[in-house]
Each structure stands twice: as structure tokens, then as C-alpha cells.
Scaffold this motif. Sequence first.
Motif, PDB file in Angstrom:
ATOM      1  N   TYR A 505       0.841  -1.193   0.000  1.00 30.45           N
ATOM      2  CA  TYR A 505       0.000   0.000   0.000  1.00 30.45           C
ATOM      3  C   TYR A 505       0.879   1.247   0.000  1.00 30.45           C
ATOM      4  O   TYR A 505       2.105   1.178   0.202  1.00 30.45           O
ATOM      5  CB  TYR A 505      -0.908   0.017   1.229  1.00 30.45           C
ATOM      6  N   LYS A 506       0.243   2.391  -0.214  1.00 31.10           N
ATOM      7  CA  LYS A 506       0.918   3.678  -0.107  1.00 31.10           C
ATOM      8  C   LYS A 506       0.418   4.377   1.152  1.00 31.10           C
ATOM      9  O   LYS A 506      -0.782   4.473   1.388  1.00 31.10           O
ATOM     10  CB  LYS A 506       0.630   4.547  -1.331  1.00 31.10           C
ATOM     11  N   VAL A 514       4.788   0.922   0.579  1.00 31.67           N
ATOM     12  CA  VAL A 514       5.153  -0.149   1.508  1.00 31.67           C
ATOM     13  C   VAL A 514       4.916  -1.481   0.816  1.00 31.67           C
ATOM     14  O   VAL A 514       3.809  -1.762   0.346  1.00 31.67           O
ATOM     15  CB  VAL A 514       4.323  -0.078   2.810  1.00 31.67           C
ATOM     16  N   GLU A 515       5.963  -2.277   0.729  1.00 32.55           N
ATOM     17  CA  GLU A 515       5.862  -3.569   0.052  1.00 32.55           C
ATOM     18  C   GLU A 515       4.964  -4.527   0.834  1.00 32.55           C
ATOM     19  O   GLU A 515       4.951  -4.519   2.071  1.00 32.55           O
ATOM     20  CB  GLU A 515       7.249  -4.196  -0.119  1.00 32.55           C
ATOM     21  N   GLY A 516       4.225  -5.352   0.099  1.00 34.14           N
ATOM     22  CA  GLY A 516       3.369  -6.334   0.741  1.00 34.14           C
ATOM     23  C   GLY A 516       4.160  -7.450   1.392  1.00 34.14           C
ATOM     24  O   GLY A 516       5.276  -7.774   0.971  1.00 34.14           O
ATOM     25  N   LEU A 517       3.571  -8.038   2.431  1.00 31.40           N
ATOM     26  CA  LEU A 517       4.233  -9.119   3.172  1.00 31.40           C
ATOM     27  C   LEU A 517       3.852 -10.497   2.666  1.00 31.40           C
ATOM     28  O   LEU A 517       4.384 -11.494   3.141  1.00 31.40           O
ATOM     29  CB  LEU A 517       3.882  -8.998   4.664  1.00 31.40           C
ATOM     30  N   GLY A 518       2.906 -10.562   1.703  1.00 30.13           N
ATOM     31  CA  GLY A 518       2.515 -11.855   1.150  1.00 30.13           C
ATOM     32  C   GLY A 518       1.493 -12.578   2.010  1.00 30.13           C
ATOM     33  O   GLY A 518       1.058 -12.103   3.064  1.00 30.13           O
ATOM     34  N   GLY A 519       1.096 -13.747   1.536  1.00 25.77           N
ATOM     35  CA  GLY A 519       0.080 -14.534   2.218  1.00 25.77           C
ATOM     36  C   GLY A 519      -1.267 -14.383   1.547  1.00 25.77           C
ATOM     37  O   GLY A 519      -1.473 -13.519   0.687  1.00 25.77           O
ATOM     38  N   SER A 520      -2.200 -15.238   1.906  1.00 21.86           N
ATOM     39  CA  SER A 520      -3.565 -15.162   1.388  1.00 21.86           C
ATOM     40  C   SER A 520      -4.540 -15.249   2.551  1.00 21.86           C
ATOM     41  O   SER A 520      -4.171 -15.656   3.655  1.00 21.86           O
ATOM     42  CB  SER A 520      -3.828 -16.287   0.379  1.00 21.86           C
ATOM     43  N   LEU A 521      -5.784 -14.859   2.292  1.00 23.40           N
ATOM     44  CA  LEU A 521      -6.780 -14.795   3.359  1.00 23.40           C
ATOM     45  C   LEU A 521      -8.062 -15.471   2.911  1.00 23.40           C
ATOM     46  O   LEU A 521      -8.589 -15.175   1.838  1.00 23.40           O
ATOM     47  CB  LEU A 521      -7.079 -13.338   3.716  1.00 23.40           C
ATOM     48  N   GLU A 522      -8.556 -16.379   3.734  1.00 23.55           N
ATOM     49  CA  GLU A 522      -9.872 -16.987   3.520  1.00 23.55           C
ATOM     50  C   GLU A 522     -10.845 -16.294   4.457  1.00 23.55           C
ATOM     51  O   GLU A 522     -10.696 -16.353   5.687  1.00 23.55           O
ATOM     52  CB  GLU A 522      -9.835 -18.486   3.809  1.00 23.55           C
ATOM     53  N   TYR A 523     -11.837 -15.627   3.882  1.00 19.99           N
ATOM     54  CA  TYR A 523     -12.794 -14.850   4.663  1.00 19.99           C
ATOM     55  C   TYR A 523     -14.073 -15.663   4.820  1.00 19.99           C
ATOM     56  O   TYR A 523     -14.734 -16.010   3.844  1.00 19.99           O
ATOM     57  CB  TYR A 523     -13.092 -13.527   3.952  1.00 19.99           C
TER      58      TYR A 523
END
Length: 645
Positions: A505-506, A514-523
Amino acid sequence: MKKENEKYYKIGEVAEMLGVHEDTLRNWDEQGLVIADRVGTRKDRRYTAEHIKQIKEKGLVSDLSRRQPARRDYSDYTKEQLIKELQLLSKQRKYGLVWEDKLEEVVERCKREAPILKSVSEMSVAGKEGEQKHIMIEGDNYHALQVLNYTHKGKIDVIYIDPPYNTGNQSWVYNNSYVEKDDQFRHSKWLSFMTKRLWLAKHLLKDDGLIVTTIDDYELFTLGLLMDDIFLEQNRIGFLVVESNPRGRTTNKFFATSHEYWLVYAKNIEKAVISNLPLTDEQEGLFKFEDDISKYRLLPFRRSGGLSTPEERPNSYYPIYYDPKRGKIDVQKDDGLIEILPIDNAGGKRVWRQTKPSLMQAVERGDIVIKEGRSGYVVYMKDRIKQGRKAKTVWIDPKYDASSHGTVLVDKILGKRNSFDYPKSIFAVLDILDILSSDKKEAVILDFFAGSGTAGHAVLELNKKDGGNRQFILCTNNENNNGNGHGGVAEGVCQPRIKKVMKGYKKKGSGEKVEGLGGSLEYLKTEFVDVEHVDRVPDRQRLEFTHEAGHVIALKENTFTELEKNDWYQIFTDEVDKYVGIYFRENLKKLEDLEKKILEKMEVKLYIFSHGSTDDWKNDYAEYENVSVEDIPEPILRVYKNLNL
């Protein structure tokens, strides 16, 4: 031992009879105070008159355990009966935590409706292949914890929670109403609320699991006693004091409160492991020297301060012999060696840090250094740099400022002001999770008061820092965010924050990327199936529940990609090598279709509808080493029944 024809009482009956909470009876059983009989295939707790007599004789039915005291009518008691009653009351323990248990609508709902999960694909966050899949559950955390007691019982490594502090400033809703300062049942409501959730949470921890809960002065003492009651006093790791507001709370009348408390408990303290905090740059800078082994600093080998005289440590007073030309160090006198004694600057006798044998071992390791000083030779010992330092119980550091590294940080991530009230400093949560899980790179970390998602953010940062593959599970409701105009907490704050931290994000204002940290999310989102009564679910509701329980099973198996769902069965996969098939009809005419689609896969879990627990299906698939079979829905309903009776 139950006598012939003697009546058994259910745990609920005994609780009502004695005016105590059912969890109190379970706790007495676990502590071995009054051990109930276990009856039937499910090993349900059952009590006899003898058990009840033991409880009374031991004085357990006291203010310590009483939750909903039975109101007795003494008007018809004789004088002798009243005297006997007074004698009994005088023997009971008076120390402990007392409150009037208050009914909670979200809890009562679980007695007639069974919670399930639904996937919300538009709120999920896709990641790269091989990245950890994290979980977010939208809904009341009591309902989420009910589900997790089926999917994750005994699987959680660390629980971190930041519950409502019960300040009375419209910061906490109970039964759809804010709890105000002048509510005479304010503390009882909070204790009832927390007790139910902490008992559910305890079941989720592994044997070596740990839980940390934050709190301030409003409920510190009640929470401490409650944690002692549920997790047991002997499993108390410690209380941390964290300076979260360095400026101090100026609205306080007397002291400007600048700290809060973090209570840390173990499921079993004998199995718990707490790691050290990483060294700060300042601490690491103290180790200015380096050899082939590591960085080190030099510390005087002569003791000072307490316990540093020959009278106190006679075995540590002796001469060290040194040859400056050859660098030889010994405790044996020899020609040409200089004698060095532990004499301080005032001429007083001191002692060395170690005895002769330990000194010579240090010499062999190359850990003793002797330098010439103004008034003779000085002996030093190499203090080698460690991986970290044992965490102290008082945490004071600018990085723990909840305003700068909580409120401001969330605003920068989400790009709007006043995004969330009172988020924790990311660094405070990161440090506590680090010391609780640094040796568990695959840890599962649960926060069931997720709020703005700081714990999830911290897990992502920790994984980046040490290459771990920890998984977080966040549970939060979607209440209006304290009326600040930013929508629900889950949809408007927590999920957007996690998504931006994963993807990048900015920052608001500076525009810094700001660089992303990776990973995925199941909502996932909690919903319900009407089962009429969780204790006796009709066949029609069993079928309906099984048809809707797919994502509960997907969570249990960590297989979230739904490949197919029809009127007969459902198929999930982890997109690697695991497949889960759920057959939810009594009629078996389509079971073969399901088998053809998954039985040849590398790892298969098959859930087949049954009206009760049975091993019959397992025999039908004995030839398949890659296939395991479970009944459905009885194991889930049994968990719900035991939690809600």
C-alpha cells in the motif's frame, strides 16, 4: 462407585441444584477435587448423591464458585435446620470471585441453532502458490469459538486477545446495548461474557499452548482471578506492564495512567516455552569485539557488590598466574608467572566470578583475557552475544506507543483518519508473539477479539522477519465501528488492513510505498441452521445441517477451494494434494460418482452422512491407504451439544 439402582444426575442438574456454574463442576473434575463418573460412549459426566455429598463436605459450594445462587426459602426451617445451615455456611470458603451470571442472547441462540460458516469470496485475498492461507471469521466470537471447538480443538499454539476493557464509555455492547458506567450489573455482565469465551478458548490450546490477554485497571483484578480460575493459578506465567501511552491519560483525576497489563498463562506450565526478546541495536552495539566464534564484550572477572568476599565465597578466592610473553594462564604456580589476586581499588579482598575448575575450562575455550592496567594486570571474561535477552515484566519503549504505532499506523494503511479506536502498537504485539512462538515457525495463532487486525499484521511481520510459516485466525464482529462513520469493524477495518498489508500500500500523506508481506486470506462468516434443540436434533435438521456444514469441514481440513457442490455431495481441495469429499444424503446412489472423482488422489478425506457414530464406512475403504473416513454430522453436533447443555 455408583450403587445399584442409584440415580445419576446430569451436570446441568447438579449445577442448578448447588447454584454453581457448570464450568465450575468441570474445573473441580479436572483438578481432582470431585471426579464425576463418565457414562456412555461419549463419556458424559454424571453425578451421584455421593458426589454431591463430597462437594458439600469439602465446602466447595462457596462464594468462590457460586455463579447463580439458588434462592432458598428458609421460612419453614426449624431451629435445628437453621443452625445446621449456618454451620455449613460458616465452613465454606469466602475468598474468590463472585458475580451474578447474566444471560447472553448470542449464547442462548446456540441452544436452538447450530453455527456454520459461509465463504465470502469477494472478501478473501488470493496469494501466490505455496503461501500460507490465513483465516478471518466475521461474526460474534462466541459463535466462532463454538465452530473452532470442532475444527481446532487442541490445535492452537498461541492465543492473543485484546478484550473490551469495560470502561463504561460506550466501548462495549452486551445484548445489543452499550454497557454504561452506572449499570449495576456492569462487572457481572463482563465476567459472564469473558468466562464463556475463555472456557471455549482453553479447549483450543495445545498442551504447550499459551494465552495472553490485555487489560487495564477497570477489570485487572477480576480478570486475574478469572484467569486463575479457568487456567489455574499454577499455570500463570506472569503479568507484563506495557507503557502504551507515554504521555499519560490526562483525564484521570489523580495519576496519569500510561500503562496497561498483559496477562500470560500456559495450558500446562510444565510444557510451556518462552523465548528471549531479540537484542535491540543498542544492546547489540555493546558487543564491540569479535573472534572466530562470535561477537563479545569484556566483563571484569573480579566480582563486586554482594556475595563478593572470601568469607562469602571461599572457593572463588585464589591467585591466577599469568605469563605476559607467552599468554599462559594457569592456577598452578610456576617460575616466571605473575600472580594476580582479586583485590579491588581500595585494597579489599574480593573473589573471582568462577572457581578454579570453571576458570580453566574458560581458558581452554579462549574466553579469558588479561590486560595490563594502571595498577597492574586486570582479568576479563568474554561475555558472548546471545540470540536475545529474557523479557522483563515492564516494557517501556517508544515503539510500544499505541498512538504512534497503532492509531496513526492504521490511519496510514487505510488512508483515512480515526479509522479505529485504540488499536495496539504493532511492535508490542509483534514482540509478545515473537517470544511466545519464535521456536514454532508453523504455529497457529488465534485472536478472537481481532478488532483492527493488529495480531494478524504482527504474524505477517514475524513470518517475514524469521522466515516462519505461522498461520493466524482472526475473529471479529462487524459492528458499526464505535459510530466513527467507517462502517463495520470486519468489512471496513480488519479485512482492508490485512489485504493492504499482504499486497502492499501507499501511506496516507507521504505517499511512501510499503511492500506487501505476502500470504492469502480466507474470509468466512458465521451463519446458522435451525436444529430446534442442540440436545436432540431431528433427522430433517441433521440432513439440512450436513448440507450446509461444508465450510466448517473445509476449515478443519485446511482445504478451501470448492471444486463442486450439488444436491448430493461437495468437494474441496487445498490445490496441492489433498481432497475432501462430503456426502450429505441418506440415499447412496450418487456416492459412487463422488468416489470416482477423488479416491485416486494423493490424500483423501471422506465425510459420509450418518445418523450416529459408526465405523462401518471405514471398513468399506480399508483397501485405500490414502483415504480416511469420518461420520457427519454427529461429531460436530456432539461438540455443540457438550458446549451448550
